[in-house]
Design a protein around this motif. Structure first.
Motif, PDB file in Angstrom:
ATOM      1  N   SER A 140       0.841  -1.201   0.000  1.00 45.71           N
ATOM      2  CA  SER A 140       0.000   0.000   0.000  1.00 45.71           C
ATOM      3  C   SER A 140       0.869   1.240   0.000  1.00 45.71           C
ATOM      4  O   SER A 140       2.050   1.215   0.352  1.00 45.71           O
ATOM      5  CB  SER A 140      -0.916  -0.010   1.229  1.00 45.71           C
ATOM      6  OG  SER A 140      -0.170   0.349   2.356  1.00 45.71           O
ATOM      7  N   SER A 141       0.276   2.366  -0.413  1.00 44.84           N
ATOM      8  CA  SER A 141       1.036   3.609  -0.595  1.00 44.84           C
ATOM      9  C   SER A 141       1.577   4.131   0.724  1.00 44.84           C
ATOM     10  O   SER A 141       2.562   4.859   0.758  1.00 44.84           O
ATOM     11  CB  SER A 141       0.139   4.642  -1.240  1.00 44.84           C
ATOM     12  OG  SER A 141      -1.045   4.747  -0.469  1.00 44.84           O
ATOM     13  N   GLN A 156       2.092   8.411  -4.671  1.00 48.63           N
ATOM     14  CA  GLN A 156       1.036   7.863  -3.811  1.00 48.63           C
ATOM     15  C   GLN A 156      -0.209   7.552  -4.624  1.00 48.63           C
ATOM     16  O   GLN A 156      -0.849   6.526  -4.434  1.00 48.63           O
ATOM     17  CB  GLN A 156       0.698   8.861  -2.714  1.00 48.63           C
ATOM     18  CG  GLN A 156       1.808   8.929  -1.667  1.00 48.63           C
ATOM     19  CD  GLN A 156       1.285   9.073  -0.265  1.00 48.63           C
ATOM     20  OE1 GLN A 156       0.257   9.710  -0.055  1.00 48.63           O
ATOM     21  NE2 GLN A 156       1.978   8.486   0.679  1.00 48.63           N
ATOM     22  N   SER A 186      -1.628   3.688  -5.091  1.00 45.63           N
ATOM     23  CA  SER A 186      -2.759   3.407  -4.211  1.00 45.63           C
ATOM     24  C   SER A 186      -3.479   2.146  -4.664  1.00 45.63           C
ATOM     25  O   SER A 186      -4.082   1.451  -3.873  1.00 45.63           O
ATOM     26  CB  SER A 186      -3.712   4.589  -4.177  1.00 45.63           C
ATOM     27  OG  SER A 186      -4.341   4.717  -5.441  1.00 45.63           O
TER      28      SER A 186
END
Lengths: 335, 320
Positions: free
Chosen positions: B59-60, B99, B103
């Motif tokens: 995940s970011s 990001q 995502s």
């Protein structure tokens, strides 16, 4: 009707090609009698029973039960026999009633019939009040009785009891004998049992076979075997040092005199009650003083001593020895 | 002669049922056993399934500590239209773009590797395989006790068909495994397992048949082995020796495609891989008809060969 219910002919079982557990054993059991195999632990009693109840196959020889061959007609044999093993085989997690019903299922007895029999048997062995309790709460005597009940659920014509009172205290043992006698009356069975308790063989069996090292040494009724010893045994001691063997030997009915190491005389004589006064008379008239005297009727222990050269107690050995022997046999059987 | 019952015939089914019920009663009557039976998968799923949150790895949020300078110089040649000298881009803008880009990457990585976007669902089904395997191996072992306590000899002296004695153990193993699988699946759904939208009654039937097949194969071979060992410790050791390798050399917890070649070839003969694959397809993955056919054929072949060997060996022992 078959005269001889069980006929064994040269029955032999060898484990692992070397361990001869049962060595050419032949005998026959008559209808309606209680026939006992008497012998020390490891003599081959359980192996013999396991062959007769079709759990083990004989290496050599044959046997039949009610005319059915134990190998070729094993299934017919299984239907007419009941088995009470020496272990407690009832399932501890089930109740007494459930255990009997399980046995009944294995015989394929219709549920309705089985239910009636189970209750009747539980009543007979006085477990009716405990029938819905798990077996793990039962005492040793109760478990024995439950085993008996399980073994009878198919109304067997021949019942096999393997060491029926092993590990029970003296009182419970006597009570178990009573149950066995009562059940035998009730169901008119022939019973084949093994034991290493002399008193048990004496109390229950019509005929016994003494077995040691896998071989039958002698067969007969307890009475016959005792009588075959040549009558009663008189043990006598005198005050004087002289050897009076000859004097005693000349007394009527005396068959054998042995001077023991402790100076006493072991006399075998028929009609001990009559012979004893005669011996005392003979000794006294020659001026000897009798200091000690005992008169015993021969027991099975004497019989055992006579035929195997050792007393039953000598052969029982230590607990460890017994367990070692047992483990060895188990391993051998397992293969 | 007071009533004798030579006419009552013991039947295979009657004996089989009586002996199986005995086993099940022993097990179901014991509250502690039942508790353990629910607790075990619960602990595994809670710890392994929820703690190993592989999805979160991609995940970011995991980009926060990557050092990005405030101003990034870009040579003029790289931008369109070309300019002389350098162009400066703000680091925070790069960070935001990254990001934004990443995502969704977690989900795609998970989907590419595991076929589903959450590891928990993937693992929970693997759990079923694992528990099915251990249960079936262990349940055949009760015959060691039956033998030591003399129960087996007693049963052998009755006219009950010998086959009933063997099949009762095998059937008991299969029934237990199916029951346990049901409990685990229900628990997993409760904990957030996402069933595929096509899940229906046929899938449940499929799950049970896959479990049944592997159970009879595994339990018969262990039954034969347990019958020959005088001590319970020996089969126990064998089980603990082979469960771990069987588990990890399969797709139980990790996909085969990610494994080194040598391990892949082991995983491809491991019946557990086929069980797990079949179970996953029937629960969380979109069903692939040709793949599931292969799974079932493999399980069927495994079951027939192993149960045949097991039953023949047990039979020989029981009629020694």
């Amino acid at each position: 009707m078959v005269e001889n219910v069980i006929v064994a002919d040269g029955l032999t079982r060898i484990f692992n090609k070397t361990l001869v557990a049962v060595d050419h054993v032949s005998f026959s059991v008559r209808e309606g009698e209680i026939f006992g195999f008497l012998g020390p632990n490891g003599a081959g009693k359980t192996t013999t029973i396991n062959m007769l109840i079709t759990v083990l196959k004989p290496t050599e020889g044959s046997a039949s039960i009610l005319g059915y061959d134990i190998v070729k007609q094993a299934n017919n044999v299984r239907k007419v026999i009941g088995v009470v093993p020496q272990e407690y085989t009832a399932d501890e997690d089930l109740t007494g009633y459930e255990n009997i019903m399980l046995c009944a299922d294995l015989y394929g007895i219709p549920r309705e019939v089985a239910r009636k029999r189970a209750l009747e048997l539980l009543e007979l062995v006085e477990l009716a009040n405990f029938k819905d309790r798990k077996v793990e709460t039962y005492s040793g005597g109760m478990r024995r009785r439950l085993e008996l009940a399980c073994g009878l659920v198919n109304r067997p014509r021949v019942l096999f009891l393997d060491e029926p009172t092993l590990g029970l205290d003296v009182q419970t043992r006597a009570a178990t004998w009573d149950y066995i006698k009562r059940l035998k009356e009730e169901y008119e069975m022939t019973i084949f049992m093994t034991t290493h308790y002399l008193e048990e063989a004496d109390a229950l069996c019509n005929r016994i076979a003494i077995i040691d090292h896998g071989k039958i040494i002698v067969t007969g009724s307890p009475e016959e075997l005792k009588n075959a010893l040549g009558g009663d045994i008189i043990t006598i001691s005198i005050k004087e040092d002289a050897d009076v063997s000859e004097v005693i030997r000349n007394v009527e009915h005396v068959k054998e005199v042995v001077k023991m190491e402790n100076g006493s005389y072991r006399i075998k004589a028929e009609l001990g009650e009559v012979t004893t006064p005669l011996i005392i008379e003979a000794l006294r008239s020659r001026g000897y003083t009798v200091t000690r005297l005992s008169l015993t009727e021969p027991t099975l222990n004497d019989v055992y001593l006579e035929y195997t050269g050792k007393t039953m107690r000598d052969t029982e050995g230590s607990r460890e020895e017994f367990h070692a022997q047992r483990i060895m046999l188990r391993r051998a059987r397992a293969r | 002669m007071s009533g004798n019952n030579e006419d009552y015939g013991p039947s295979l089914l009657r004996g089989l049922w009586a002996l199986t019920v005995r086993e099940l009663k022993k097990w179901l009557n014991d509250p502690i056993m039942l508790l353990m039976f629910v607790l075990q998968p619960l602990i595994w799923m809670g710890l392994l399934g929820k703690s190993m949150n592989l999805g979160a790895m991609f995940s970011s949020e995991n980009l926060v500590n990557i050092p990005i300078p405030d101003k990034i110089p870009v040579p003029g040649d790289y931008v369109t239209p070309k300019v002389e000298g350098y162009v400066y881009i703000s680091g925070s803008w790069i960070h935001q773009s990254l990001q934004r880009m990443f995502s969704d990457i977690g989900e795609s990585v998970m989907k590419n590797v595991f076929g589903v976007s959450d590891y928990f669902s993937y693992m929970a089904i693997g759990m079923i395989s694992m528990i099915v395997m251990t249960t079936t191996m262990f349940s055949g072992m009760s015959i060691v006790w039956d033998r030591r306590l003399g129960f087996l000899d007693k049963v052998l002296s009755t006219p009950v068909p010998r086959g009933a004695i063997i099949f009762s153990k095998v059937l008991n193993a299969a029934l237990r495994a199916m029951l346990q699988a049901t409990v685990i699946l229900l628990l997993a759904v409760l904990f957030g397992l996402r069933l595929s939208p096509t899940f229906n009654m046929m899938n449940i039937l499929g799950i049970y048949s896959a479990i049944f097949l592997i159970s009879i194969g595994l339990s018969s071979i262990f039954l034969a082995f347990s019958l020959r060992s005088t001590r319970l410790e020996r089969p126990m050791q064998i089980v603990s020796l082979i469960t771990m390798p069987l588990m990890f050399a399969s797709n139980t917890f990790f996909p085969i495609s990610m494994m080194p070649n040598w391990l892949q070839s082991v995983a491809y003969v491991n019946p557990l891989s086929y069980l797990t694959d079949a179970l996953r397809q029937l629960t969380i993955l979109p069903l692939d008809a040709s793949r599931i056919l292969v799974d079932f054929i493999y399980l069927g072949v495994f079951a027939s060969i192993f149960s045949l060997i097991g039953i023949v060996l047990s039979w020989r022992y029981l009629t020694r």
